[in-house]
Each structure stands twice: as C-alpha cells, then as structure tokens.
Write an enzyme that holds these catalytic residues in place. Sequence first.
Site, PDB file in Angstrom:
ATOM      1  N   GLY A 110      -4.687   8.720  -9.491  1.00 47.97           N
ATOM      2  CA  GLY A 110      -4.809   7.994  -8.231  1.00 47.97           C
ATOM      3  C   GLY A 110      -3.612   8.196  -7.325  1.00 47.97           C
ATOM      4  N   ASP A 111      -2.422   8.229  -7.920  1.00 41.66           N
ATOM      5  CA  ASP A 111      -1.209   8.477  -7.134  1.00 41.66           C
ATOM      6  C   ASP A 111      -1.226   9.879  -6.543  1.00 41.66           C
ATOM      7  OD1 ASP A 111      -0.418   5.977  -8.176  1.00 41.66           O
ATOM      8  OD2 ASP A 111       0.516   6.952  -9.898  1.00 41.66           O
TER       9      ASP A 111
END
Length: 297
Positions: free
Chosen positions: A249-250
């Site tokens: 996600g990052d």
Amino acid sequence: MVYTVTMNPSLDYIMYIDKLNEGLVNRSVSERIVTGGKGINVSYVLSQLDIPSVILGFTAGFTGEYIKQEILQLGLTHELIDLKNGMSRINVKLKGSVETEINGQGPEIFPESVDILIERIKKLEKDDLLVLSGSVPATAGTDVYRRMARIAKENGVRVVVDATGQLLTDTLEYSPFMIKPNIHELSDIFKREIYTIEDVVFYSRELIKKGAQNVIVSMGDRGAVLVTEQEYVYREARKGKAVNTTGAGDSLVAGFIYSYLKDADINKAFGFAVETGTVAAFSEGLPQRVDLKKIKI
C-alpha cells in the site's frame, strides 16, 4: 518537496519459520531487521523513483538511533524529532504458512513534542506535498492529522492520507488531494461489509462529498479502484504470486505521487500506482529501482 510523516516508526524484526507451534519453542529458518513505518516506506520507494523527500516524525532510545542510522544509509533525508523517554518500537513479523505480526506500542509522545512537529508543518510551502500515513500513538492525540491537514490547506500544500478510521475521516473537511483506504478500512469507516466494485464506488463518493478530492481503494489481489467526483476507474491486479504484502500500500501511494508529479494526470498516476503496489507484493521487500523502471503505463 514531498514530506512524509511517520508518527511511530519501528524496527521490523522479520523471522521466517516453517510453522508456528503455539506454546512450544519455535526456531526461525532465517531473519532480518528493516526500518519500518508507512511514511518511511513511501519515502524509500520515492527515492527509487528519483523523487526526493523529507521524513518527519519521532524516534526514541537506542532503537530510534538505529532507525535514523538506517534511514541515512538508505540515502534518505529526515528531520525526526528525538523524544526523551521510551524507545521506538520493535515489531515482530513471523512469516510461515501464514503471516503473524506482533507490533510494539512505541514511546509516549507528549503535547509539547507534537507542537514541535506542528511548527515544522507550518513551514511547508505552496506546491509542497504532505503524506500522512500510518497509526498515531494515543498519547499524541487523535486530532494530530486533522491539525496538520488544516495547516496544509491554509498553506496551499497538497495532502495525501493513508490512515484508518477517525484519523482519516477527520482530515476530510480540509480537502485532502488523495486518500487511500483499503477495502477493509472503507468497511470499518461505514460500519458495513463492502465487497463489490459498485459499493466501493458508492461509499468512496460519500467520502468525496465530505471533502476528499480523489479516493483510491486498494483491494489486495483484486486490484484497486480510483474514484473521483466525475468518474471511477477499476484496475485488476496483475496475476502472480504475492511474496510480501507489507509495504504494498505504501508503494502504491509512492507510485501515485511520482506519476502525478511527473505528468499531472490522475488516471495515469493511478495506473502507475497499482503497478508499483503489485511490484512490491511480488518482491521480498520494498520495490527496487531496477524493477520500477520496467513499469509501462
């Protein structure tokens, strides 16, 4: 300049095991230690895409000193604030047939330390971009992201928010440029099970009504959805074996920022973001420059 905030960075002690046997002595097959924290991850992936950034947040104790050393060795820039008490947390991640994580609590962050960070946020300038991602220790106050988002809006700074629950929703009144809940976090916000693309779009538009400019909802191996006031775009995830979902996600957030700063095209940035997250999921650690340069959108 891009600024990433990591309120509670960590050392992630990753241990690989064949099988976890509760109540017994377990021995790892191998292990490694990496610096963790969602904002730090975003800064690292941005560096692999040749986008400079500054890491903001807090560290404490001997673990905090190690985190800062690792950040510098990675070629990243930080302005982390030293706390007088406690130590930065250690997270234990067990990787076997299933993944199990035990996350440390981290040091107490008192109001006077938060105020120092807030004063730094006030110095950000128009056209800077601020990334608010990850958890916030309870001692720092549940309104810290809202305060930063308000200051950013007043200064013409674009804000990207990747946080859960109230931390995210409290920023909406200040029109964050992009927010990135995953589908489970979206479900938690609205207190109902969300699964279909139609539901994702409907509830994302509810967040837009509250102030968000763009919403990206990540759905793991199902891909992701970009929702704007005018349209939505769904992209399936590229097929392959997920090796490590931590940081995917990052990486998606970093890919979006990179592409948007480069071309100012929301749809193109979304496509690049999904591919960046996929590269991360298919990698042992965070994606490297050599793999990211292969992405074509």
